[in-house]
Design an enzyme around this catalytic site. Structure first.
Site, mmCIF file in Angstrom:
data_model
loop_
_atom_site.group_PDB
_atom_site.id
_atom_site.type_symbol
_atom_site.label_atom_id
_atom_site.label_comp_id
_atom_site.label_asym_id
_atom_site.label_seq_id
_atom_site.Cartn_x
_atom_site.Cartn_y
_atom_site.Cartn_z
ATOM 1 N N ARG A 91 -6.453 -4.745 -2.590
ATOM 2 C CA ARG A 91 -7.124 -5.181 -3.804
ATOM 3 C C ARG A 91 -8.642 -5.157 -3.693
ATOM 4 N NH1 ARG A 91 -2.110 -6.951 -5.149
ATOM 5 N NH2 ARG A 91 -1.769 -8.074 -3.218
ATOM 6 N N HIS A 151 -1.263 4.619 2.077
ATOM 7 C CA HIS A 151 -1.500 4.368 0.649
ATOM 8 C C HIS A 151 -2.931 3.881 0.446
ATOM 9 C CE1 HIS A 151 -0.906 3.197 -3.450
ATOM 10 N NE2 HIS A 151 0.412 3.295 -3.418
ATOM 11 N N TYR A 206 -5.144 -0.015 -4.425
ATOM 12 C CA TYR A 206 -4.839 0.020 -5.874
ATOM 13 C C TYR A 206 -6.110 0.005 -6.718
ATOM 14 C CZ TYR A 206 -0.022 -1.378 -4.861
ATOM 15 O OH TYR A 206 1.258 -1.434 -4.408
ATOM 16 N N HIS A 263 -3.058 6.427 -6.135
ATOM 17 C CA HIS A 263 -2.848 6.488 -7.583
ATOM 18 C C HIS A 263 -4.014 7.281 -8.176
ATOM 19 C CE1 HIS A 263 -0.417 2.464 -7.426
ATOM 20 N NE2 HIS A 263 0.075 3.408 -6.663
ATOM 21 N N GLU A 304 0.233 10.231 -6.556
ATOM 22 C CA GLU A 304 1.486 9.543 -6.875
ATOM 23 C C GLU A 304 1.821 9.725 -8.354
ATOM 24 O OE1 GLU A 304 1.833 5.627 -5.268
ATOM 25 O OE2 GLU A 304 3.598 5.141 -6.469
ATOM 26 N N ASP A 363 7.378 8.674 -7.141
ATOM 27 C CA ASP A 363 7.862 7.289 -7.131
ATOM 28 C C ASP A 363 9.002 7.196 -8.145
ATOM 29 O OD1 ASP A 363 8.102 4.499 -8.000
ATOM 30 O OD2 ASP A 363 6.341 4.126 -6.743
ATOM 31 N N HIS A 385 8.464 4.816 -11.045
ATOM 32 C CA HIS A 385 7.417 5.322 -11.946
ATOM 33 C C HIS A 385 7.907 6.493 -12.798
ATOM 34 C CE1 HIS A 385 4.062 3.718 -9.033
ATOM 35 N NE2 HIS A 385 4.871 2.770 -9.462
ATOM 36 N N HIS A 431 8.638 7.638 -3.088
ATOM 37 C CA HIS A 431 8.715 6.179 -3.037
ATOM 38 C C HIS A 431 10.039 5.808 -3.682
ATOM 39 C CE1 HIS A 431 4.076 5.368 -2.926
ATOM 40 N NE2 HIS A 431 4.558 5.778 -1.770
ATOM 41 N N ASP A 449 6.191 -0.119 -14.972
ATOM 42 C CA ASP A 449 5.908 -0.168 -13.534
ATOM 43 C C ASP A 449 6.167 -1.541 -12.923
ATOM 44 O OD1 ASP A 449 5.127 0.186 -10.937
ATOM 45 O OD2 ASP A 449 3.060 0.730 -11.378
ATOM 46 N N HIS A 494 8.739 -2.852 -9.973
ATOM 47 C CA HIS A 494 9.748 -2.411 -9.010
ATOM 48 C C HIS A 494 10.882 -3.423 -8.886
ATOM 49 C CE1 HIS A 494 6.421 0.051 -6.759
ATOM 50 N NE2 HIS A 494 6.451 0.275 -8.050
ATOM 51 N N GLU A 547 9.302 0.471 -1.615
ATOM 52 C CA GLU A 547 8.245 -0.473 -2.035
ATOM 53 C C GLU A 547 8.899 -1.517 -2.933
ATOM 54 O OE1 GLU A 547 5.973 2.558 -4.159
ATOM 55 O OE2 GLU A 547 4.353 2.228 -2.752
HETATM 56 ZN ZN ZN Z 1 4.650 0.945 -8.862
HETATM 57 FE FE FE Z 2 4.787 3.801 -5.467
HETATM 58 FE FE FE Z 3 1.661 3.383 -5.286
#
Ligand code: ZN
Ligand code: FE
Ligand code: FE
Length: 276
Positions: free
Chosen positions: A37, A67, A70, A107, A142, A175, A178, A210, A223, A225, A255
């Site tokens: 973050r 990864h 975000y 992303h 992604e 993903d 996603h 993913h 989105d 999960h 994830e």
């Molecule tokens: Zn996600």
């Molecule tokens: Fe993902």
């Molecule tokens: Fe991701």
């Protein structure tokens, strides 16, 4: 060979993650290259990277799927922020060079009202700036749910980015939550979605997956999960994925909303599905 693993905390370093992965029955894993973050990254431990590379080879692990944070939005509206963000990307890639041959997924970004075209050109510009011509890590875009102004909800958008960057070292991480949220029906027509991916982007660019179930119905652009088999995708979809000939050998990363013991159970479940 099924290469399956989950997202792990990077706090114990690469060697520590390999140990944890083995305890969970995993033979690949994902981790954040810096605070997910924020923008802080730990000092690079080169000895840990070297030891990890040796262990990954010895233990026949699949490629790792690091990864990016975000918060790293390569198409944020303010130029000052974009210049800062592309430096983060460049720094991530230079750190990943100590884990050569593995993947770095992120992303693509959110255009925040600037429009898809502008967003895409800013993402391309940042990638061209950050990717050294000979960098030893493949960068993965992604597939996104298409939430808000997110770029990457359509295969066509990823294709324009890939063409704009024009490198062998760029691919896609699909993903499952996603793509389903974005309106690609992998529940009823996985073959059709893979055919479309091949037609638009080319399956040679599909490098990793993913594995996430989704809390929301088809094409909801949300989105969220869910654990494997407990959401809109269902167990059968994951059985189809782990056994699909076109997906064989690609690293698959969970994830799902789990603590480590439940990740171990999901990994075992997916391995069982492959053998059934
Ligand atoms: Zn996600
Ligand atoms: Fe993902
Ligand atoms: Fe991701």
């Amino acid at each position: 060979m099924l290469f399956i693993g989950c997202h792990l905390s990077a706090s114990k370093g690469n060697v520590g993650m390999i140990q944890t992965a083995e305890e969970l029955g995993a033979n690949t894993f994902a981790f954040f290259t810096r605070n997910p973050r924020g923008s802080q990254a730990k000092p690079l431990d080169i000895a840990d990277c070297e030891k990890a590379m040796e262990l990954l080879r010895q233990k026949n692990f699949g490629k790792l799927v690091a990864h990016g944070a975000y918060t790293m939005n390569l198409c944020t509206a303010r130029e000052k922020d974009r210049l800062f963000t592309r430096e983060l990307l460049k720094d991530d890639l230079s750190r990943m060079a100590y884990l050569p041959g593995n993947f770095y997924n992120f992303h693509p970004g959110s255009h925040v009202g600037q429009g898809v075209e502008t967003g895409i050109s800013q993402i391309v510009e940042a990638l061209r700036y950050a990717m050294e011509p000979d960098h030893p890590v493949t960068v993965l875009l992604e597939t996104m749910a298409g939430k808000g102004s997110e770029i990457g909800g359509r295969f066509e958008e990823l294709k324009v980015i890939i063409d704009g960057v024009g490198s062998e070292r760029i691919g896609v991480c699909m993903d499952t939550c996603h793509v389903y949220d974005a309106g690609y029906d992998i529940v009823n027509d996985l073959d059709g979605v893979l055919e479309e991916f091949d037609r638009v982007i080319g399956l040679d660019r599909l490098c990793a997956l993913h594995l996430n179930d989704s809390k929301n119905p088809f094409s909801s652009h949300k989105d969220r999960h869910e654990c494997i088999g407990k959401g809109a995708l269902g167990e059968e979809t994951f059985r189809n994925i782990v056994n699909h000939p076109l997906l064989k050998g690609k690293p698959m990363i969970l994830e799902t909303p789990n603590e480590l013991p439940d990740y171990a159970k999901e990994i075992a479940l997916l391995r069982q599905m492959e053998n059934d």
